[in-house]
Design a protein around this motif. Structure first.
Motif, PDB file in Angstrom:
ATOM      1  N   MET A 188      49.709  28.828  12.240  1.00 40.77           N
ATOM      2  CA  MET A 188      50.313  27.745  13.012  1.00 40.77           C
ATOM      3  C   MET A 188      50.078  27.984  14.506  1.00 40.77           C
ATOM      4  O   MET A 188      50.453  29.029  15.026  1.00 40.77           O
ATOM      5  N   THR A 189      49.427  27.076  15.153  1.00 36.41           N
ATOM      6  CA  THR A 189      49.178  27.233  16.577  1.00 36.41           C
ATOM      7  C   THR A 189      50.324  26.606  17.357  1.00 36.41           C
ATOM      8  O   THR A 189      51.063  25.782  16.818  1.00 36.41           O
ATOM      9  N   PRO A 190      50.508  26.981  18.616  1.00 38.18           N
ATOM     10  CA  PRO A 190      51.593  26.388  19.388  1.00 38.18           C
ATOM     11  C   PRO A 190      51.504  24.869  19.438  1.00 38.18           C
ATOM     12  O   PRO A 190      52.512  24.181  19.441  1.00 38.18           O
TER      13      PRO A 190
ATOM     14  N   GLN B  43      52.889  23.476  16.316  1.00 36.27           N
ATOM     15  CA  GLN B  43      54.244  23.919  16.004  1.00 36.27           C
ATOM     16  C   GLN B  43      55.197  22.734  16.023  1.00 36.27           C
ATOM     17  O   GLN B  43      55.238  21.974  16.978  1.00 36.27           O
TER      18      GLN B  43
ATOM     19  N   CYS C 137      59.980  23.625   9.757  1.00 36.37           N
ATOM     20  CA  CYS C 137      58.980  24.036   8.779  1.00 36.37           C
ATOM     21  C   CYS C 137      59.731  24.405   7.511  1.00 36.37           C
ATOM     22  O   CYS C 137      60.746  25.082   7.563  1.00 36.37           O
ATOM     23  N   SER C 138      59.241  23.998   6.367  1.00 36.31           N
ATOM     24  CA  SER C 138      59.974  24.278   5.136  1.00 36.31           C
ATOM     25  C   SER C 138      59.577  25.629   4.587  1.00 36.31           C
ATOM     26  O   SER C 138      58.540  26.180   4.905  1.00 36.31           O
TER      27      SER C 138
ATOM     28  N   ASN D  85      60.266  29.235  19.595  1.00 34.11           N
ATOM     29  CA  ASN D  85      60.021  28.303  18.495  1.00 34.11           C
ATOM     30  C   ASN D  85      60.276  28.985  17.157  1.00 34.11           C
ATOM     31  O   ASN D  85      59.583  29.940  16.809  1.00 34.11           O
TER      32      ASN D  85
ATOM     33  N   PHE E 197      60.218  29.251  13.031  1.00 35.92           N
ATOM     34  CA  PHE E 197      59.428  28.732  11.915  1.00 35.92           C
ATOM     35  C   PHE E 197      59.435  29.740  10.764  1.00 35.92           C
ATOM     36  O   PHE E 197      59.874  30.877  10.928  1.00 35.92           O
ATOM     37  N   PHE E 198      58.969  29.304   9.625  1.00 33.66           N
ATOM     38  CA  PHE E 198      58.776  30.209   8.497  1.00 33.66           C
ATOM     39  C   PHE E 198      57.283  30.440   8.307  1.00 33.66           C
ATOM     40  O   PHE E 198      56.473  29.542   8.550  1.00 33.66           O
TER      41      PHE E 198
ATOM     42  N   ARG F  67      58.655  33.922   2.112  1.00 33.63           N
ATOM     43  CA  ARG F  67      58.639  33.308   3.431  1.00 33.63           C
ATOM     44  C   ARG F  67      59.436  34.152   4.431  1.00 33.63           C
ATOM     45  O   ARG F  67      60.551  34.587   4.165  1.00 33.63           O
TER      46      ARG F  67
ATOM     47  N   TYR G 275      58.734  32.533  17.764  1.00 29.45           N
ATOM     48  CA  TYR G 275      57.626  32.756  18.687  1.00 29.45           C
ATOM     49  C   TYR G 275      58.093  32.454  20.114  1.00 29.45           C
ATOM     50  O   TYR G 275      58.631  31.373  20.387  1.00 29.45           O
TER      51      TYR G 275
ATOM     52  N   GLU H 155      49.844  35.971  11.869  1.00 31.56           N
ATOM     53  CA  GLU H 155      50.424  34.727  12.372  1.00 31.56           C
ATOM     54  C   GLU H 155      50.326  34.670  13.900  1.00 31.56           C
ATOM     55  O   GLU H 155      49.926  33.649  14.467  1.00 31.56           O
TER      56      GLU H 155
ATOM     57  N   ALA I   2      46.857  34.091  15.067  1.00 28.55           N
ATOM     58  CA  ALA I   2      46.457  32.697  14.885  1.00 28.55           C
ATOM     59  C   ALA I   2      47.108  31.791  15.928  1.00 28.55           C
ATOM     60  O   ALA I   2      46.455  30.918  16.508  1.00 28.55           O
ATOM     61  N   ILE I   3      48.385  32.012  16.175  1.00 31.58           N
ATOM     62  CA  ILE I   3      49.100  31.166  17.143  1.00 31.58           C
ATOM     63  C   ILE I   3      48.452  31.278  18.523  1.00 31.58           C
ATOM     64  O   ILE I   3      48.186  30.288  19.193  1.00 31.58           O
ATOM     65  N   ALA I   4      48.220  32.517  18.949  1.00 27.83           N
ATOM     66  CA  ALA I   4      47.820  32.753  20.331  1.00 27.83           C
ATOM     67  C   ALA I   4      46.326  33.001  20.492  1.00 27.83           C
ATOM     68  O   ALA I   4      45.866  33.243  21.607  1.00 27.83           O
TER      69      ALA I   4
END
Lengths: 303, 251
Positions: free
Chosen positions: A1-3, A6, A10-11, B2, B4-5, B12, B17, B94, B97-99
């Motif tokens: 998941m990228t910013p 985002q 999210c489930s 932020n 998230f799962f 999970r 973040y 994760e 990938a995000i950054a």
């Protein structure tokens, strides 16, 4: 998941979602959904922070309670007040005491729009219990509140229960009355412990909910039950410095108008934070049974 | 911040973040590895403040809960230490990938420091380790005598979850034997921050391949111990400053 991708939600398997919401402050919470479609006639459980512990609760009590409620078909939401756990501090200048009520009201607003529920059951331990009662008094969407170890006052019987066993002990009495047994070091230790206890009474701001006066609490309870809101009171052995027999609450407030709406349970062998698996399981069983009763009760919402 | 799962279904993991306040080209990332049990609850506030501090310094920060702990899926009675090391790997992937990062640092507190060490040895994309008050490997068990169990057996529910120290040392040694491209892929720098002298055995396990290693002894109040009867530990500005300074110099 990228910013960039985002989202605020999210489930996760099987039915928990991370939610970021709030109008006056960013709030973070976890929504736990039943495996079946949400019945919007049933209430949604909302679990409040216990002091400064984050939304998972002590020994994940809140996680387990939310999942157990969802297993019984009730959606459940647990979140952090602004400035607690994963929610950043508020910037709107409200006092903590006011801000907590705003956070709860905005949580209800969000859940109404998100999953269509309009009735809520609050649950909280310690300061979370006091905040639950404060919100239940003022917000007619609350149809039930589970209060675990809330602020409570001692009764004459509490003092009897506390001191009588000590007075009945011949050995202890002899020890107290016999001057030859007086040990200056023991007196010093006693004074030091007393001093320490009094300094520990200082509580950080998050524990001060503004609900401490006996008569103010009585008004909160009375106004809450007058409009048909159910109350579950649970007192633990960890709270025995304030509550030490099953009927103490009824002795404290004998003139409430609708006492049948109050469910009272005493857990004398249980610690304040329900540390053992057995203690948590028993509490969760009692609470989820009570949630069913509240969910089935006729709607009593008043403006 | 932020929420998230992440991770596969039924495993999970709840993550938070913290994006960097000042974005620049490249960027640096750090995954925070929690202690366990009540130590984790007490340190939660310190980790949030540390995350904000690092994000203000331009770092991508990811906090998360191991499976069966905090807000993540599952229950602690069905997980093992190896599962938690795996979870750190999920968080590393994760954050990368995000950054869009080539590698990340791992920052672990208490048992989280040992889990971070194990994950760092296993994951070639770990650039550095920051180990805060690592559990003393000289002690009879990882988190005290009541913590027992075996590495690949479910962790006893009431223990809070951990294996004994021999299991943990064995795990690190086995991880070091695993095939890897080259030793240069190992974490090449580490900061160890603690109130006690770091045991030689620990230094031997993690230190032999490091190009840059710093030991900082501090008498700052530990964030994982209860400050009073309120369920939270103190926030050590000094420790956070030490970590921020060290990470500020990290390549």
């Amino acid at each position: 998941m990228t910013p960039e991708t985002q989202t605020a939600e999210c489930s996760t398997s099987p039915d928990e979602r991370a939610i970021q919401y709030g109008f006056s402050s960013d709030l973070n919470g976890i929504l736990t959904l039943p495996s079946v479609k949400v019945d919007t006639d049933r209430p949604c459980l909302v679990i409040l922070n216990a002091g400064i512990l984050h939304k998972a609760g002590p020994s994940r009590l809140h996680v387990r309670l939310a999942r157990a409620a969802a297993m019984r078909g009730l959606p459940a939401f647990r979140f952090d007040f602004a400035g607690v756990g994963d929610s950043p501090p508020r910037k709107d200048g409200r006092t903590l005491s006011d801000g907590v009520l705003v956070d709860i009201a905005e949580t209800f607003d969000f859940l109404e729009s998100k999953i269509g529920v309009s009735r809520f059951i609050l649950a909280g331990l310690c300061s979370g219990a006091d905040n639950s009662l404060r919100a239940a008094r003022g917000d007619s969407r609350v149809v039930g509140a589970a209060l675990l170890d809330p602020t409570v006052h001692r009764t004459p019987k509490w003092y009897l229960n506390h001191y009588l066993p000590r007075l009945r002990s011949r050995e202890r009495m002899n020890h107290l009355l016999s001057l030859e047994n007086v040990n200056p070091k023991q007196i010093q230790d006693l004074l030091r412990r007393s001093f320490k206890r009094s300094s520990e009474k200082e509580r950080p701001e998050l524990f001060r909910t503004g609900l401490s006066d006996k008569y103010d609490i009585a008004r909160h309870i009375e106004e809450t039950i007058q409009r048909g809101c159910h109350l579950f009171y649970g007192f633990t052995g960890g709270w025995s410095n304030y509550y030490n027999y099953p009927g103490q609450l009824r002795d404290l407030y004998p003139n409430l108008s609708r006492p049948a709406l109050i469910h009272l349970t005493h857990y004398p062998e249980t610690g304040h934070t329900f540390q053992t698996t057995e203690d948590r399981n028993r509490l969760i069983q009692d609470l989820t049974d009570w949630f069913e009763l509240v969910a089935l009760a006729p709607k009593a919402r008043q403006s | 911040m932020n929420p998230f799962f992440m991770g596969p279904e039924r495993k999970r993991l709840y993550g938070l973040y913290h994006p960097p306040v000042l974005r620049g080209p490249g960027g640096k990332g750090v995954v925070l590895c929690n202690p366990l049990g009540s130590e984790s609850s007490r340190a939660h506030r310190s980790f949030r403040i540390l995350s904000d501090s690092l994000a203000r310094s331009g770092w991508h920060v990811l906090r998360f809960d191991y499976r069966g702990t905090g807000d993540s899926a599952g229950d602690v009675d069905s997980v093992t230490l190896n599962d938690w090391v795996e979870d750190i790997g999920v968080a590393i992937n994760e954050l990368r990938a995000i950054a869009e990062l080539k590698g990340v640092h791992l920052l672990g507190l208490r048992l989280g420091a040992l889990l971070a060490t194990a994950a760092g040895l296993r994951h070639a994309d770990t650039q550095g380790l920051i180990l805060w008050d690592p559990v003393d490997l000289r002690s009879q068990s990882v988190l005290g005598a009541q913590w027992t169990g075996q590495l690949d057996q479910p962790v006893p529910m009431d223990s809070g979850g951990a294996a004994n120290v021999r299991d943990f040392e064995q795990m690190l040694l086995e991880i070091k034997k695993e095939p890897r491209e080259s030793h240069s892929s190992w974490p090449h720098q580490a900061l160890v921050l603690g109130s006690k002298l770091i045991p030689d055995r620990f230094r031997e396990l993690i230190g032999q391949n490091l190009r840059r290693m710093a030991f900082e002894e501090t008498d700052a109040p530990p964030p994982w111990l209860e400050e009073s009867n309120f369920g939270a530990g103190p926030v050590s500005a000094r420790a956070i400053q030490t970590i921020s300074t060290w990470t500020g110099l990290a390549p």
